[in-house]
Each structure stands twice: as C-alpha cells, then as structure tokens.
Design a protein around this motif. Structure first.
Motif, PDB file in Angstrom:
ATOM      1  N   GLU A 196       0.860  -1.379   0.110  1.00 33.14           N
ATOM      2  CA  GLU A 196      -0.145  -0.039  -0.065  1.00 33.14           C
ATOM      3  C   GLU A 196       0.773   1.313   0.016  1.00 33.14           C
ATOM      4  OE1 GLU A 196      -2.233  -3.284   1.963  1.00 33.14           O
ATOM      5  OE2 GLU A 196      -0.271  -2.627   2.171  1.00 33.14           O
ATOM      6  N   VAL A 197       2.100   1.170   0.658  1.00 28.49           N
ATOM      7  CA  VAL A 197       2.797   2.419   0.639  1.00 28.49           C
ATOM      8  C   VAL A 197       3.449   2.643  -0.525  1.00 28.49           C
ATOM      9  CG1 VAL A 197       5.153   3.388   1.770  1.00 28.49           C
ATOM     10  CG2 VAL A 197       3.448   1.903   3.082  1.00 28.49           C
ATOM     11  N   GLY A 198       3.764   1.744  -1.513  1.00 29.21           N
ATOM     12  CA  GLY A 198       4.211   1.837  -2.769  1.00 29.21           C
ATOM     13  C   GLY A 198       3.218   2.331  -3.522  1.00 29.21           C
ATOM     14  N   GLU A 199       1.971   1.783  -3.703  1.00 31.48           N
ATOM     15  CA  GLU A 199       0.753   2.556  -4.512  1.00 31.48           C
ATOM     16  C   GLU A 199       0.528   4.047  -3.974  1.00 31.48           C
ATOM     17  OE1 GLU A 199      -1.034   1.491  -6.678  1.00 31.48           O
ATOM     18  OE2 GLU A 199      -0.036  -0.696  -6.757  1.00 31.48           O
ATOM     19  N   LEU A 200       0.811   4.276  -2.747  1.00 27.74           N
ATOM     20  CA  LEU A 200       0.891   5.609  -2.186  1.00 27.74           C
ATOM     21  C   LEU A 200       1.964   6.141  -2.927  1.00 27.74           C
ATOM     22  CD1 LEU A 200      -0.663   8.062  -0.647  1.00 27.74           C
ATOM     23  CD2 LEU A 200       0.912   7.062   1.293  1.00 27.74           C
ATOM     24  N   ALA A 201       3.081   5.886  -2.970  1.00 28.97           N
ATOM     25  CA  ALA A 201       4.258   6.537  -3.670  1.00 28.97           C
ATOM     26  C   ALA A 201       3.947   6.777  -5.160  1.00 28.97           C
ATOM     27  CB  ALA A 201       5.425   5.798  -3.394  1.00 28.97           C
ATOM     28  N   ARG A 202       3.164   5.703  -5.696  1.00 34.94           N
ATOM     29  CA  ARG A 202       3.022   5.976  -7.228  1.00 34.94           C
ATOM     30  C   ARG A 202       2.076   7.089  -7.573  1.00 34.94           C
ATOM     31  NH1 ARG A 202       4.752   0.735  -7.396  1.00 34.94           N
ATOM     32  NH2 ARG A 202       2.775  -0.127  -6.488  1.00 34.94           N
ATOM     33  N   ALA A 203       0.896   7.118  -6.574  1.00 33.49           N
ATOM     34  CA  ALA A 203       0.102   8.121  -6.644  1.00 33.49           C
ATOM     35  C   ALA A 203       0.640   9.468  -6.514  1.00 33.49           C
ATOM     36  CB  ALA A 203      -1.110   7.886  -5.703  1.00 33.49           C
ATOM     37  N   PHE A 204       1.749   9.620  -5.216  1.00 31.37           N
ATOM     38  CA  PHE A 204       2.151  10.781  -5.278  1.00 31.37           C
ATOM     39  C   PHE A 204       3.028  11.265  -6.410  1.00 31.37           C
ATOM     40  CE2 PHE A 204       5.877  13.268  -3.545  1.00 31.37           C
ATOM     41  CZ  PHE A 204       5.269  13.954  -2.542  1.00 31.37           C
ATOM     42  N   ASN A 205       3.809  10.294  -7.019  1.00 27.25           N
ATOM     43  CA  ASN A 205       4.859  10.823  -8.168  1.00 27.25           C
ATOM     44  C   ASN A 205       3.796  11.201  -9.111  1.00 27.25           C
ATOM     45  OD1 ASN A 205       7.066  10.224  -7.073  1.00 27.25           O
ATOM     46  ND2 ASN A 205       7.120   8.164  -7.706  1.00 27.25           N
ATOM     47  N   THR A 206       2.520  10.671  -9.487  1.00 27.46           N
ATOM     48  CA  THR A 206       1.722  11.260 -10.489  1.00 27.46           C
ATOM     49  C   THR A 206       1.305  12.631  -9.961  1.00 27.46           C
ATOM     50  OG1 THR A 206       0.829   9.063 -10.997  1.00 27.46           O
ATOM     51  CG2 THR A 206      -0.566  10.933 -11.725  1.00 27.46           C
ATOM     52  N   MET A 207       0.735  12.829  -8.818  1.00 28.16           N
ATOM     53  CA  MET A 207       0.386  14.007  -8.499  1.00 28.16           C
ATOM     54  C   MET A 207       1.285  15.063  -8.585  1.00 28.16           C
ATOM     55  SD  MET A 207      -0.712  15.388  -4.709  1.00 28.16           S
ATOM     56  CE  MET A 207       0.913  15.255  -4.294  1.00 28.16           C
ATOM     57  N   ALA A 208       2.766  14.828  -8.313  1.00 29.51           N
ATOM     58  CA  ALA A 208       4.005  15.516  -8.220  1.00 29.51           C
ATOM     59  C   ALA A 208       4.240  16.195  -9.610  1.00 29.51           C
ATOM     60  CB  ALA A 208       5.045  14.969  -7.815  1.00 29.51           C
ATOM     61  N   ALA A 209       3.902  15.030 -10.812  1.00 33.57           N
ATOM     62  CA  ALA A 209       4.228  15.492 -12.233  1.00 33.57           C
ATOM     63  C   ALA A 209       3.154  16.243 -12.953  1.00 33.57           C
ATOM     64  CB  ALA A 209       4.319  14.163 -13.070  1.00 33.57           C
TER      65      ALA A 209
END
Length: 871
Positions: free
Chosen positions: A93-106
C-alpha cells in the motif's frame, strides 16, 4: 537507494508479520545457541538483542522510507520545487501511495510550468500590439503622421488583435474555472462547418476551402458556440500555415456512436515530437514557429473544447505525406461533466509506467538520489537536536576495523587471564577510535588518548582484577569524553550514555556503509570471493597440516581452540566486541551535542535564596567538627560513657557518611557557584566568604575521615578496599581544594574536566603504588608487631602481592609463608604468551625458590593447620 528485502510482498500487514516472526526466530535461535554453548548471560543477552535489532532493521529497511521521502518531497513542493519524486519499488500500500504521489507531483509540476509559461507568453503577446498602438498614437499626438483612416488602420488592427487575445484568455479562464457549461442541442454539422468556413474566408487569406460531410444530413448533440469556436480555431491555424493557392480540406463523417472532424492543409506540417506541444498555450514548434492562431491560444482552446465534449484531438500522419492533419474525435452526444476541465488537460502528459513497476525497479535519477539522501530518517525525530543527522559518509575502513577487533578479542580473550592479549585488543579498539574521530588533533582529545594508553597499560603491569577493571572503566569514560569533547558535568555524563545509544543512532550509517561495500554489483562478487577463499583455506590447509607435523605445531600455536563450546563463545564475543567498538567508532565519527544540556542557568533573584541553605550546611558541619573536637579532648572514656561505643567502632561507624557528605558538599559548591548572582561587589564577597568557609570545613571533614580510616586499619588490618577508600577520600579532598580555587576566581568551567583527569591520575597513582603489594607488606608488618593477621585475606590477594609475601620486610617462617601463599599452584608454565603480565612474571620468579609443599594444610582454620583464625 534504500535496500528493501521485502519489496516483493504486496501487503504491509504481511510485511509486519514477517518482520516480527523473523526477529523472534533469530532471537530464539541465538539465545538457544548461546545457552547450549555456555555463554554467560551478560554476554549472551546483549548479543541476542543486537542481532534481533539488526534483523529488524534489515527487513524493515525501506518499509517507511517512502513515507519519509514523501514528507520531504511535500516540504520541497511547498517551497515551489515540484521536481521531487519518490522511488516506486514497493508493491504494498505504501508503494501504491508513492506511485500516486509521483503522479500528483508530475501533474503539479506540469501545471506550475504551464502557469509560468502562460504568464510569460501572455505578457509577450500583449506587449507587441500595445507597442504598435503606442507608436501610432505618439505619432498622431506629435503631429508626425496624418490623422487619416489609413494612418489609424494599423492601430485598429493591433487593438483587434489585443481584443482577440483578451477574449481567448477569458474563454480559457471560464473553462478552467468550470464556468463554461455546455448547452448541448442538435446541431446540423454541415451548416456549422459552412458557417465557420465562410467566416474564415473573410480573413482574406489566399487559400480555398473544401468541405465534405458524410452523411450530408449529419446532426450531432453539441454546444454550437463551443463547437463553432473549435472549428474556427482549426481553420484559422490551417489557413495561416497553408501556402498561397493551397487548399484547406474539412472532412466530417460518422463512425458508429461517434463522429470525426479532420482539417487538412498543405503547409509544412508538424513534426512528430511537436504534436503534443502545439496544443499548449503559446505552443511552439522545434523550429520556433508559433502555432495555434493569431494569439497562440487557438489550438489550446480547441483541445479544451474537445475535452469539454468528451472527445480527443491530435495531429495524425497526413495521407499524402505532407501538410498537417488535425483529427477531432467526438461522441454524438457529450457525456455528463463530472467536474471542470481545466488547464491540466492540455499539459503535455508524461507517459504513464506500464506493467509491474515493482518487478522492474527503475534506476533512480540523480535528483531522486539527492532527494533520498536529504530525507529525514525515523531516528532523527527520536534524537532531535541532541544528535541531529549530519549525513556522515560511509566508512568501510571503520567497519573492517571493528570486525578485526572483534575477531582479535574472540581469539585472544577466552579462557585467558587479563594480560598482553587484552592490551592488544584495547590498542586495536583505540586505533579504530583514533581513525574515526575528526578531533584527533584537539589537545583535549590527545590528553584523553594519552591517559587511555596509560590505563590500558595497567593490564600488563598489575594482576589485581578489581584494579584492572577500574582502570578499564576509567579508560572507557576518558575515551568517550575525548571523542565527544565534553566540557561540562552533564556533557561527561551524557558521553557515557551516548555510547550504547550510538548503536541505535548509527544504524543508518551502518546501512550506508554496507550498501557501499556490496553496492554496484559487487556484493555477489565479494560473497563468492569469501566463500572460495574460505574453502581453499580449509581444504588445502587440512591436507598440508596433516602431511607435516611441524606445520601442524605452528597451526596449533596460532589457531585458537575451535571446539563446539568455545566456538560459540568466540562467535558471541566477536559480535559483542565488534559491535561495541563499531558503536564507539560512530560516536567518534559523529558525536552528539552533549554540552547543550549544560547551559548556564538563570541566577537566583535574591541573595538569601542561596545564602540561607549554604549557612545551614556550614552550621551542620560546624556542629560535627565540634563533636570531633570533644572526642579528641575528652578521650575514649567520655566516648564510651556517652555513646556506648569503642573508639574503633566509633570511627568505623561514620566513615561512609563522611565520604557522602564530602561529595554532597562538592555538589553544593558547584550549584551555588553557577546560580548565585555576582553582579555587585557585595554579592561576590558573600559568595566567596560563605563557600570558602564551607570548603574549609569540608577539608577538615576529609581529614577526619582519613584519620578515622587510619585508626580503623591499625585496629583491624589493611585491605584493598580500605586502601581504595582512602584514595577516593583523598581525591575528594583534592576536589575540595579545586572547588575552593573556583570560589576564589568565581570560574568553574574547567572543573568537570579537572575532576575526570584528576580521578584518572589518582587511579594511575594507585596502580603505580601496587595496592595489593602495599596491603600485604603492611599486614605482615602489623603481624610482626602485634601477632595478628588475616591469613585468609592474604591468600586471596593477587600475584601483585607475592613479592611482598615472599621477600617482604617481615621475616616469615616457612609455616607462615605457607599460610600466606597457600593455594597458589599455577605458574608461568601454565600460561601462553597472550596471558603474559609483568606482575605474574615477577610472582613466578619470586616463587621459584620458595617450596609451596611444606606439608602444612593450606586451609585456614583447619585443625592440622598452624594458620590461625583471622584476627
């Protein structure tokens, strides 16, 4: 990147379960192995806990790192830096959150970039027409040009251009804010395209238009104004880039539940790399040509209108190989809008990763690596400002030094007395600390290093274990203060506490060091090298040792005993000694701020707040001194009548209390010197007078305590403990004198270090005196004078006392000597090189000419023994 052994596990709950299970399993296995191998609890428990923590740290590495990285990245984004990213290597779940965070950051980075470019481009586009209008108007005002329609035409053109730009911007603002709602209705597509073409023809550009609608009566549900705006912008863009005499072809056809509108021109076309960029506001081609209509916003508006209708727009390959071909794919009926379609819809969208990201972790970029190195660790919040993270670089040499020290300890210490082997291990540990500390040229650190070397040398000079242990403890305390640079009393105390805490604080640094050791693909190669080297050593060593007896003797002399029990003990000792040396090395490499806790306190407000308690203590000490004077003047009979105690009992009863009172007086002086106000002359006079009187009384108390101990030793004999207490009391008297000096000068910053150095010097002086030899010699003198001696105590003395017992000033008979030396049977022949000790060597030489087998029982108090009961 932070290693993540459990990265393949998809659930953080399962990760936590595996973490707990592995830690418990390792702790149980290590504890069982240590218990089976006879490892003592004082060694087995710390090693078990350390290994369990190490396994926990290894498996937990990376589980919370993305969260900390996201925290750091969010802080960077709050300051305007939208380039922060976090690794996406975990599947949970932390990895999924990291991917969502990167998408948001991009997306945020793209929006921020677009906003900046929009402001810059709008300013540029507005400046051009405004400059033209200003020039025309200035000419008219100055009378340079005529005020006729021809002269005003350029100004009108620039005003119209500005008006179109403002209208486009307002349209974008309405769409971006969600205030441009669609009003769908049935629109005949052929009529709408004809109207748009007619308006485009009014621009007067030398192109022709060809419109084809299939089927001719095609009608769609759309907002007519927005759809007209879309087509008009596409026609404007095509006509601007078509050559003179070219043809702009408009094709509309139905495809199932959707319809397609294509606008084709015969211009230079758009390169593949630019087909997304041109839909950005004020988008430019690779060659720098502006696109998108007269304001640079036409294609951006076209995309927004397309998105409002739920369709797609883009450049496709032209059928004839040249020109530009824009295709708009729209539904026959637009979908319900779930929310505003804003600026982010026209941003050049970065490609989304496909497939299993965790299975193929990407190599981190330099920016990501830098961001990860700046991420605050979990321990940063625990230690705070006391021990902040300083980004200490990896030091493979320190790790290797700690491992070598642990191996030396395992090879030289088990089943041996303290001696040369102990000194070698201490020197190895000291070498690691000297290599680690950046303070190696500091005078205080050099002083501590010299004192530590002298204290370590006691292991090969004296045999009394209690004295050697005290020296080793003092060496540890001195070394810790040397590497931390402690100046205050609190700093010295915190230096001792920081050593075990360094094992926890240094875990991130240890992880970086191990990653450096095994990183860049070298871990497997290093492991293979170690395995093959060990295999070659075992196989060929066993063959050659079995083939040559002399080589076997050499190997037996060098290789330690590796029987099962000793092997387990050696492994535990390797881990324990290596671990504590590594913790001390990290403490030297990255010392905490130990002196911050000892800031100057705020002085008390009024003089009586400190003066009254000090005068009370002065009065109590005065009453004690008066009682001592009464005993001296009135004699023993008065003491017996009033207290019922003999003088020996009287002096023994109060010695401990006097020592504690002396130490408490030092504390009182220290606190008052720091807290008492000294702003006025009267304040300083009262401070010096009160504390000076207190120090003088304390010196008398110290003298009384030493006198009591002397009388007690004369009455009951001399022991090592009583001599040590004498030394401690004398050292306290020296500290009282130092306190008196600090009172005179009203400066006490030097006092804590003086306490440490003077204590070490006193201990070295005690070692130089040879306390157990001194005790043996004085007990024998007392025996010669009074006939009273404790033979059992003399037998329990170490080899330090043997020269005095054999050849001391007292002329002992053979039976008395046998009583004093009873039970000593081990000689130098039973020890190897690593147990060598100067005191034991002297004892062996002294015992060479003294026969221990006198036919007399050595057991004190035996019916067959002349050694009487202790007296």
């Amino acid at each position: 990147m932070t290693p993540q052994p459990l990265a393949a596990v998809r659930s953080i709950k399962v990760k936590l379960g595996l973490l707990v299970a592995a830690s418990v399993l390792v702790a149980t296995a290590v504890a069982t192995l240590g218990r089976a191998g006879g490892v003592p609890a004082w060694l087995g428990v710390p090693v078990t806990v350390a290994l369990a923590l190490a396994v926990t740290q290894l498996l937990a590495a990376g589980m919370t790192a993305p969260l900390r990285q996201m925290t750091a990245a969010a802080r960077r984004m709050a300051t305007g830096d939208h380039g922060a990213r976090v690794p996406e290597t975990s599947r949970d779940e932390v990895g999924e959150l990291a991917r969502a965070f990167n998408t948001m950051a991009a997306d945020l980075a793209a929006v921020d970039r677009q906003r900046r470019e929009l402001v810059a481009n709008v300013s540029h586009e507005l400046r051009t027409p405004l400059t033209g209008m200003r020039a025309v108007l200035e000419n008219l005002v100055d009378g340079v040009g005529p005020a006729d329609p021809e002269a005003l035409r350029p100004a009108l053109d620039q005003a119209e251009r500005t008006s179109r730009l403002v209208e486009d911007l307002l349209d974008l603002a309405r769409v971006d804010a969600g205030r441009a709602p669609l009003t769908p209705q049935q629109v005949p597509l052929g009529a709408l395209l004809a109207e748009a073409v007619a308006e485009a023809a009014l621009l007067g550009r030398p192109v022709t238009y060809d419109v084809v609608v299939s089927p001719p009566d095609l009608a769609v549900a759309a907002d007519p104004a927005r759809l007209h705006q879309l087509v008009a912008n596409l026609l404007d863009n095509a006509s601007r880039h078509s050559p003179a005499g070219g043809t702009v072809r408009v094709v509309a056809e139905q495809a199932g539940e959707r319809y397609v509108v294509e606008v084709r021109d015969e211009g230079p076309g758009v390169a593949t790399a630019d087909r997304e960029r041109v839909f950005e506001p004020f988008g430019t081609l690779s060659a720098g040509d502006a696109v998108g209509g007269s304001t640079g916003l036409g294609l951006a508006i076209a995309r927004w209108v397309t998105d409002l209708h739920g369709g797609t727009i883009g450049f496709v390959e032209p059928a004839a190989g040249r020109g530009a071909r824009v295709r708009v794919d729209l539904p026959l009926a637009p979908p319900e809008r779930g929310g505003p379609v804003g600026l982010e819809t026209v941003v050049a969208r970065p490609p989304r990763p496909t497939g299993d990201v965790a299975a193929r972790p990407p190599r981190p970029t330099e920016a990501e690596a830098a961001a990860e190195s700046d991420v605050p660790g979990l321990l940063d919040d625990v230690f705070g400002s006391f021990w902040p993270a300083r980004g200490v670089p990896a030091r493979v040499g320190l790790l290797a030094g700690a491992v070598v020290t642990g191996v030396l300890a395992a090879a030289l210490l088990p089943e041996r007395d303290l001696g040369l082997g102990t000194l070698v291990v201490l020197l190895a540990a000291g070498g690691v600390l000297v290599t680690a500390t950046p303070r190696r040229r500091d005078p205080w650190t050099l002083t501590c290093a010299g004192l530590c070397l002298l204290l370590a040398g006691v292991t090969v000079v004296r045999d009394a274990e209690w004295l050697v242990v005290l020296c080793l403890l003092a060496a540890v305390a001195t070394a810790l203060c040397g590497v931390t640079g402690a100046r205050s009393a609190a700093g010295i105390a915190l230096s001792g506490l920081a050593w075990p805490l360094a094992g926890l604080r240094g875990l991130p640094w240890l992880g970086r060091t191990l990653a450096t050791l095994t990183g860049r693909g070298g871990g497997a190669a290093l492991l293979r090298t170690l395995v093959w080297s060990a295999l070659g050593l075992v196989v060929f060593g066993a063959l050659l040792v079995s083939a040559d007896a002399l080589l076997a003797e050499w190997v037996d002399a060098v290789v330690p005993d590796l029987t099962s029990d000793l092997l387990v003990a050696r492994v535990f000792l390797t881990v324990a000694v290596g671990g504590v040396v590594l913790a001390a090395a990290y403490l030297a490499l990255d010392p905490p701020r130990v002196d911050r806790a000892d800031r100057d306190p705020r002085p008390v407000g009024r003089r009586f707040e400190w003066l009254a308690p000090v005068l009370v203590v002065v009065g109590v000490l005065a009453a004690f001194l008066a009682a001592q004077a009464t005993v001296v003047l009135a004699g023993h009979d008065h003491l017996r009548r009033t207290t019922g105690l003999t003088y020996a009992e009287y002096v023994h009863q109060g010695f401990g209390q006097l020592t504690v009172a002396t130490a408490l007086t030092l504390l009182v002086v220290r606190v008052v010197v720091r807290r008492a106000p000294r702003a006025t002359v009267a304040d300083r006079v009262w401070l010096r007078a009160a504390l000076g009187l207190l120090c003088v009384e304390t010196l008398v108390v110290v003298g009384a305590a030493l006198h009591r101990m002397h009388l007690y030793q004369e009455a009951y004999g001399f022991t090592s403990l009583r001599l040590l207490v004498d030394v401690v009391e004398g050292w306290l008297g020296l500290l009282v004198l130092a306190s008196l000096a600090s009172v005179v000068v009203l400066r006490s910053a030097w006092f804590p270090r003086f306490v440490l150095v003077s204590g070490v010097v006193a201990l070295l002086g005690l070692a130089a005196v040879n306390p157990e030899g001194w005790v043996a010699e004085h007990n024998l003198e007392r025996y010669a004078a009074t006939g009273r001696v404790d033979w059992e105590h003399l037998q329990g003395l170490s080899d330090d006392a043997v020269p005095a017992l054999v050849g001391g000033s007292a002329d002992l008979s053979a039976d008395d000597r046998a009583c004093a030396l009873g039970g000593r049977s081990e000689t130098g022949e039973d020890r190897d090189l690593w147990e060598w000790n100067a005191a034991r060597s002297r004892a062996d030489r002294a015992l060479d000419d003294v026969p221990l087998e006198s036919g007399v029982a050595a057991t004190t108090g035996s019916s067959a023994s002349p050694c009487g009961s202790p007296s």
